[in-house]
Design a protein around this motif. Sequence first.
Motif: not given
Length: 245
Positions: A125-127, A134
């Motif tokens: 999970q990241t931006k 997200n």
Amino acid sequence: MSVIALHVSEHGVSMACDGVSYRSDGKISGFVSKMYPLVHLNAVMGNTGVGGICAAIIHLMGDHVRDFDHLVEVIPELFKFAYNKIVETHVPNVDDLPPSCVVIAGWSSLRNSYSAYRVMSYAKQTKDSTSGKNIELKPWKVHEIKEFWASFEVPEDKMRSFLVIDSGATDAISYCARYVCAARACSGTKDPDAKGMNFNAGGFLQVLTLYEDDIRTTIAHRWVTDAVGKAIDPEQGERMPSSLM
């Protein structure tokens, strides 16, 4: 997991890593480079997590990979095959298996530019750097790296303490080197990407620069207090090379 810091721009690629290998109890088991220059491809490869991944991938590559752009195409398949073989041979309990990441960078003849990518054995999970939303990065897929990337997120207070922020440094290699030194100061803390295992970095600081026709790497510093059989104590030894102070 350990730490790799990478910067890619129109001028070249800069990369830095630590050099420690450690057991699940956090004690040092040995020392090893995390990045491998691929001089015949004008590229570099690095990995965190399961040890030996890069060496296995390079063995599988042989002389079949034509150039960096070809490597970008085949790296997910090579990584997955190497990862599974190492797991089958050396990891009796899959629960002890650390998540792994392979990063590659080099000169792309197709794009006429320097490029960098990462492939992970796990979903992350990241931006999104553009939208700020997200997103989930899928495992075993190539994900492009824009400008700066590091395998471990150093807290802001450590970034400031090691002058990663507000250092006045203009060269990318110094920035990457400082980042790795700051990451060592986080040794013993929980790694959010490593199934609750502690993060550790140390042993030595290796730096690398890559240009269109030139690759150079060196050991910029050794933390001599980081000893096999002992846990890393970030308060022991020099914080970073004198050239960065």
